[in-house]
Design an enzyme around this catalytic site. Structure first.
Site, PDB file in Angstrom:
ATOM      1  CG  HIS A 156      37.407  77.619 -19.111  1.00  0.00           C
ATOM      2  ND1 HIS A 156      38.193  77.908 -18.009  1.00  0.00           N
ATOM      3  CD2 HIS A 156      37.980  78.216 -20.179  1.00  0.00           C
ATOM      4  CE1 HIS A 156      39.237  78.636 -18.408  1.00  0.00           C
ATOM      5  NE2 HIS A 156      39.124  78.843 -19.722  1.00  0.00           N
ATOM      6  CG  HIS A 185      38.008  77.836 -27.539  1.00  0.00           C
ATOM      7  ND1 HIS A 185      36.784  78.470 -27.416  1.00  0.00           N
ATOM      8  CD2 HIS A 185      38.758  78.232 -26.495  1.00  0.00           C
ATOM      9  CE1 HIS A 185      36.801  79.238 -26.331  1.00  0.00           C
ATOM     10  NE2 HIS A 185      37.985  79.116 -25.748  1.00  0.00           N
TER      11      HIS A 185
HETATM   12  C1  LIG Z   1      43.915  82.046 -23.768  1.00  0.00           C
HETATM   13  O1  LIG Z   1      43.859  80.930 -22.897  1.00  0.00           O
HETATM   14  C2  LIG Z   1      43.350  81.143 -21.633  1.00  0.00           C
HETATM   15  C3  LIG Z   1      43.223  80.015 -20.836  1.00  0.00           C
HETATM   16  C4  LIG Z   1      42.705  80.148 -19.562  1.00  0.00           C
HETATM   17  C5  LIG Z   1      42.297  81.397 -19.115  1.00  0.00           C
HETATM   18 CL1  LIG Z   1      41.605  81.552 -17.539  1.00  0.00          CL
HETATM   19  C6  LIG Z   1      42.453  82.540 -19.904  1.00  0.00           C
HETATM   20  C7  LIG Z   1      42.027  83.847 -19.439  1.00  0.00           C
HETATM   21  N1  LIG Z   1      40.989  84.479 -19.984  1.00  0.00           N
HETATM   22  N2  LIG Z   1      40.797  85.634 -19.333  1.00  0.00           N
HETATM   23  C8  LIG Z   1      41.747  85.706 -18.368  1.00  0.00           C
HETATM   24  C9  LIG Z   1      41.970  86.694 -17.401  1.00  0.00           C
HETATM   25  C10 LIG Z   1      41.098  87.906 -17.321  1.00  0.00           C
HETATM   26  N3  LIG Z   1      42.979  86.570 -16.543  1.00  0.00           N
HETATM   27  C11 LIG Z   1      43.795  85.488 -16.594  1.00  0.00           C
HETATM   28  C12 LIG Z   1      44.878  85.379 -15.681  1.00  0.00           C
HETATM   29  C13 LIG Z   1      45.752  84.287 -15.760  1.00  0.00           C
HETATM   30  C14 LIG Z   1      45.541  83.323 -16.737  1.00  0.00           C
HETATM   31  C15 LIG Z   1      46.443  82.137 -16.895  1.00  0.00           C
HETATM   32  O2  LIG Z   1      46.113  81.246 -17.624  1.00  0.00           O
HETATM   33  N4  LIG Z   1      47.613  82.167 -16.282  1.00  0.00           N
HETATM   34  C16 LIG Z   1      48.557  81.035 -16.484  1.00  0.00           C
HETATM   35  C17 LIG Z   1      48.378  79.901 -15.460  1.00  0.00           C
HETATM   36  C18 LIG Z   1      46.914  79.490 -15.341  1.00  0.00           C
HETATM   37  C19 LIG Z   1      49.205  78.728 -15.931  1.00  0.00           C
HETATM   38  C20 LIG Z   1      44.466  83.409 -17.629  1.00  0.00           C
HETATM   39  C21 LIG Z   1      43.596  84.474 -17.564  1.00  0.00           C
HETATM   40  N5  LIG Z   1      42.529  84.602 -18.429  1.00  0.00           N
HETATM   41  C22 LIG Z   1      42.977  82.403 -21.187  1.00  0.00           C
HETATM   42 MG   LIG Z   2      41.075  76.806 -23.460  1.00  0.00          MG
HETATM   43 ZN   LIG Z   3      38.613  79.691 -23.815  1.00  0.00          ZN
END
Ligand SMILES: COc1ccc(Cl)c(-c2nnc3c(C)nc4ccc(C(=O)NCC(C)C)cc4n23)c1
Ligand SMILES: [Mg+2]
Ligand SMILES: [Zn+2]
Length: 347
Positions: free
Chosen positions: A81, A123
């Site tokens: 991030h 964001h």
């Molecule tokens: C749209 O907002 C976000 C915020 C944070 C993140 Cl990291 C992402 C994000 N962007 N790419 C990914 C990938 C490839 N896999 C992910 C696997 C799980 C999670 C996740 O948040 N699971 C819920 C738990 C943490 C409560 C997020 C993932 N993710 C998107």
């Molecule tokens: Mg975010």
């Molecule tokens: Zn983001």
């Protein structure tokens, strides 16, 4: 505080050679993470010029340049991030605006387009590499500030965005009319808060219904659902690139997740499996995320914009790659080798 961004830094951005040729820059297959961090502010300015924002809103280039540099400074050096994520999310907004012709076809006004692009860039400002639930668990200052309303991190990112705009010499929006300025900040608020994945799950079924009924631009709630959908798609756009990119991004995300898990263990808390480097099975978790969450979102996008089908196809390709790498992981995950070590070793 002003010492952080020098006059020279601002000049370098406003004077950057706009003939920066980047073949394929406005194609969905372009991977924005290959743009160097030091060149990225120029590309942000270039995208905003190309989208017509400078002319439509009479924006002063040096004020905008200073804003972009302060936004970049506002991101921390965490594995995922960080500014590179912000830049890639803003680049997807640029691709969506151009390839779906969001303004030309009346889906967005030029003001909504400006709010969308700026919201994507800002964001995740000042993200600490930890989740909303971790803020609660650790009783962080941000949790004490925002936990009563929810979306703790997203409220902080919004607050940091407003603060950056209010930093001397950074408010490039002050050339807008009073009405446009108030409307723009209102849109930025809704758009940044929409990036909380938990908020997406609350409106997912209505977004699906909106797409199945056929998108009706007149309905105000539809404009909100579309803007929210486009924010989530931008946030997840790494998953629509080629496998090499997807694998690299997974390494960054799990580096962040596992660092949080390590912190939680130190705090005597039991981390979720996907945050625990000893227990996480990355291919399984990624297959679940791509098939249960990611592809569904881009399928709705493709229902509204047919040429977004290539994005769904790219995610399908990545799902196949995770399935085949899962077989390799299982073979390699002999006693003691974690799935993260296999992920980073598979160069
Ligand atoms: C749209 O907002 C976000 C915020 C944070 C993140 Cl990291 C992402 C994000 N962007 N790419 C990914 C990938 C490839 N896999 C992910 C696997 C799980 C999670 C996740 O948040 N699971 C819920 C738990 C943490 C409560 C997020 C993932 N993710 C998107
Ligand atoms: Mg975010
Ligand atoms: Zn983001």
């Amino acid at each position: 505080y002003h010492m952080q961004v020098s006059r020279q830094d601002v000049l370098d951005v406003t004077m950057c050679p706009s003939e920066h040729k980047m073949p394929g820059f406005s194609n969905f297959s372009f991977t924005p993470r290959k743009i160097l961090a030091k060149e990225s502010p120029c590309f942000v300015l270039k995208m905003m010029k190309d989208l017509g924002f400078i002319d439509s809103f009479n924006i002063k280039a040096d004020t905008l340049a200073r804003f972009i540099l302060y936004v970049r400074k506002g991101y921390r050096d965490v594995p995922y991030h960080n500014w590179s994520h912000a830049f890639s999310v803003a680049h997807f907004a640029y691709l969506a605006l151009k390839n779906f012709q969001l303004v030309e076809k009346g889906y967005f006004t030029q003001l909504e387009a400006l709010a969308y692009f700026v919201s994507c860039l800002c964001h995740d400002i000042d993200h600490r590499g930890t989740t909303n639930s971790f803020q609660q668990q650790s009783n962080s200052v941000l949790a004490s500030l925002y936990s009563s309303e929810g979306s703790v991190m997203e409220r902080h990112h919004l607050s940091q965005t407003i603060c950056t705009l209010n930093t001397e010499g950074c408010n490039f929006l002050d050339s807008l009319s009073k009405d446009d300025y108030v409307k723009c900040l209102d849109l930025i608020k809704d758009m940044i808060l929409a990036t909380d994945l938990a908020s997406h799950y609350k409106i997912h079924s209505r977004q699906l219904a909106m797409a199945q009924e056929g998108y009706d631009k007149i309905k105000p709630e539809n404009r909100f659902y579309l803007a929210s959908l486009l924010m989530t798609c931008a946030d997840l756009s790494d998953q629509t690139k080629d496998w090499t990119e997807t694998k690299k991004v997974a390494q960054l995300i799990y580096a962040e997740f596992f660092a949080q898990g390590d912190l939680e263990k130190k705090m005597g808390k039991e981390p979720a499996n996907m945050m625990d480097r000893e227990k996480a099975s990355i291919p399984d978790h990624q297959l679940e995320f791509l098939t249960q969450c990611c592809i569904c979102i881009f399928r709705i996008l493709a229902a509204v914009f047919p040429n977004a089908k290539v994005l769904v196809d790219a995610i399908k390709q990545n799902i196949l790659c995770w399935e085949s790498s899962k077989r390799i992981f299982n073979k390699l995950c002999v006693e003691g080798v974690t799935s993260y070590e296999v992920l980073v070793s598979e160069e």
